[in-house]
Scaffold this motif. Structure first.
Motif, mmCIF file in Angstrom:
data_model
loop_
_atom_site.group_PDB
_atom_site.id
_atom_site.type_symbol
_atom_site.label_atom_id
_atom_site.label_comp_id
_atom_site.label_asym_id
_atom_site.label_seq_id
_atom_site.Cartn_x
_atom_site.Cartn_y
_atom_site.Cartn_z
ATOM 1 N N ILE A 169 0.853 -1.189 0.000
ATOM 2 C CA ILE A 169 0.000 0.000 0.000
ATOM 3 C C ILE A 169 0.889 1.239 0.000
ATOM 4 C CG2 ILE A 169 -1.632 1.389 1.339
ATOM 5 C CD1 ILE A 169 -2.883 -1.168 2.343
ATOM 6 N N TYR A 170 0.552 2.172 -0.872
ATOM 7 C CA TYR A 170 1.244 3.456 -0.950
ATOM 8 C C TYR A 170 0.246 4.562 -0.655
ATOM 9 C CZ TYR A 170 5.163 1.128 -3.320
ATOM 10 O OH TYR A 170 6.228 0.317 -3.626
ATOM 11 N N SER A 171 0.548 5.390 0.327
ATOM 12 C CA SER A 171 -0.269 6.558 0.638
ATOM 13 C C SER A 171 0.501 7.802 0.198
ATOM 14 C CB SER A 171 -0.550 6.618 2.142
ATOM 15 O OG SER A 171 -1.215 7.819 2.481
ATOM 16 N N ILE A 172 -0.090 8.571 -0.715
ATOM 17 C CA ILE A 172 0.582 9.739 -1.291
ATOM 18 C C ILE A 172 -0.261 10.972 -0.997
ATOM 19 C CG2 ILE A 172 1.416 10.816 -3.419
ATOM 20 C CD1 ILE A 172 1.654 7.908 -4.543
ATOM 21 N N SER A 173 0.309 11.913 -0.244
ATOM 22 C CA SER A 173 -0.426 13.119 0.156
ATOM 23 C C SER A 173 0.280 14.364 -0.364
ATOM 24 C CB SER A 173 -0.518 13.203 1.688
ATOM 25 O OG SER A 173 -1.169 12.076 2.228
ATOM 26 N N LEU A 174 -0.481 15.217 -1.025
ATOM 27 C CA LEU A 174 0.031 16.517 -1.463
ATOM 28 C C LEU A 174 -0.502 17.572 -0.502
ATOM 29 C CD1 LEU A 174 -0.699 14.786 -4.323
ATOM 30 C CD2 LEU A 174 0.493 16.767 -5.239
ATOM 31 N N LEU A 175 0.382 18.236 0.201
ATOM 32 C CA LEU A 175 0.006 19.230 1.207
ATOM 33 C C LEU A 175 0.146 20.612 0.588
ATOM 34 C CD1 LEU A 175 2.033 17.663 4.169
ATOM 35 C CD2 LEU A 175 -0.155 16.923 3.190
#
Length: 219
Positions: free
Chosen positions: A139-145
């Protein structure tokens, strides 16, 4: 990023209100929820989503094809609304990618990130299949802040890859759970300063946003 793909990113994040001599085209901020979904989360934009994910992954794995999954999860407590992510997809090997834009600072953001990723883990448990033996997929969690930064991070460093590791040696303890945080607010490079493909993607995002501001002020 190829010029054609970069042009598509900018075009996909635009909307024409009306072509007049004063304001022929207005571009919308690509980090707006519906705009981001239009760019990355529709069947017609799979190639764009795949290209972006491959750049973010930086060789950790290469995605050849993706299928979109459900992006809404019910709340766990009373009066809690459903959680809706910008998009969730899987590759041909069943690896899951959760991608979301966080526009404003949120209390307990790290805990929230871990909590919702854990729901993707628990979703993998097949009902009534005893031989499963916890054989989890990655699982990859990718967040753009967009408008805030993570605490205790270096100025100018906008990309952070996080995983479970041995605190003594720094070696990876578990290689199937990955968190990537991109602090968009820290990205301020000019076109001649771009060095990586991710630089080019973020520059394309900002280019469409700047066009939006310039054209809006002129209306």
């Amino acid at each position: 990023m190829s010029e054609e793909l970069q042009e598509n990113v900018v075009k996909e994040s635009s909307i024409v209100y009306g072509k007049t001599p004063e304001s022929p085209v207005i571009y919308i901020n690509p980090f707006e929820d519906w705009v981001f979904k239009r760019i990355f989360a529709s069947e017609s934009s799979k190639e764009v989503a795949k290209a972006f994910l491959n750049v973010v992954l930086e060789g950790k794995r290469y995605i050849e094809s993706i299928t979109y999954g459900k992006n809404e999860y019910p709340g766990e407590i009373r009066d809690e609304g459903n959680s809706v992510f910008d998009f969730i997809c899987k590759d041909k090997d069943g690896v899951t990618f959760l991608v979301e834009v966080q526009r404003q600072e949120q209390k307990n953001f790290k805990e929230r990130s871990l909590f919702y990723t854990s729901r993707l883990i628990s979703d993998q448990s097949p009902k009534g299949y005893k031989e499963w033996r916890y054989n989890l997929k990655e699982i990859y969690s990718i967040s753009l802040l967009e408008n805030f930064s993570l605490p205790e991070t270096k100025p100018g460093k906008y990309l952070h890859n996080v995983s479970l590791c041995d605190t003594d040696t720094g070696s990876v303890f578990y290689n199937k759970l990955h968190f990537t945080y991109i602090e968009v607010a820290k990205f301020n490079k000019k076109e001649h300063e771009l060095k990586t493909l991710l630089d080019e993607w973020l520059y394309a995002f900002f280019s469409s946003g700047e066009i939006c501001q310039l054209n809006t002020r002129g209306t």
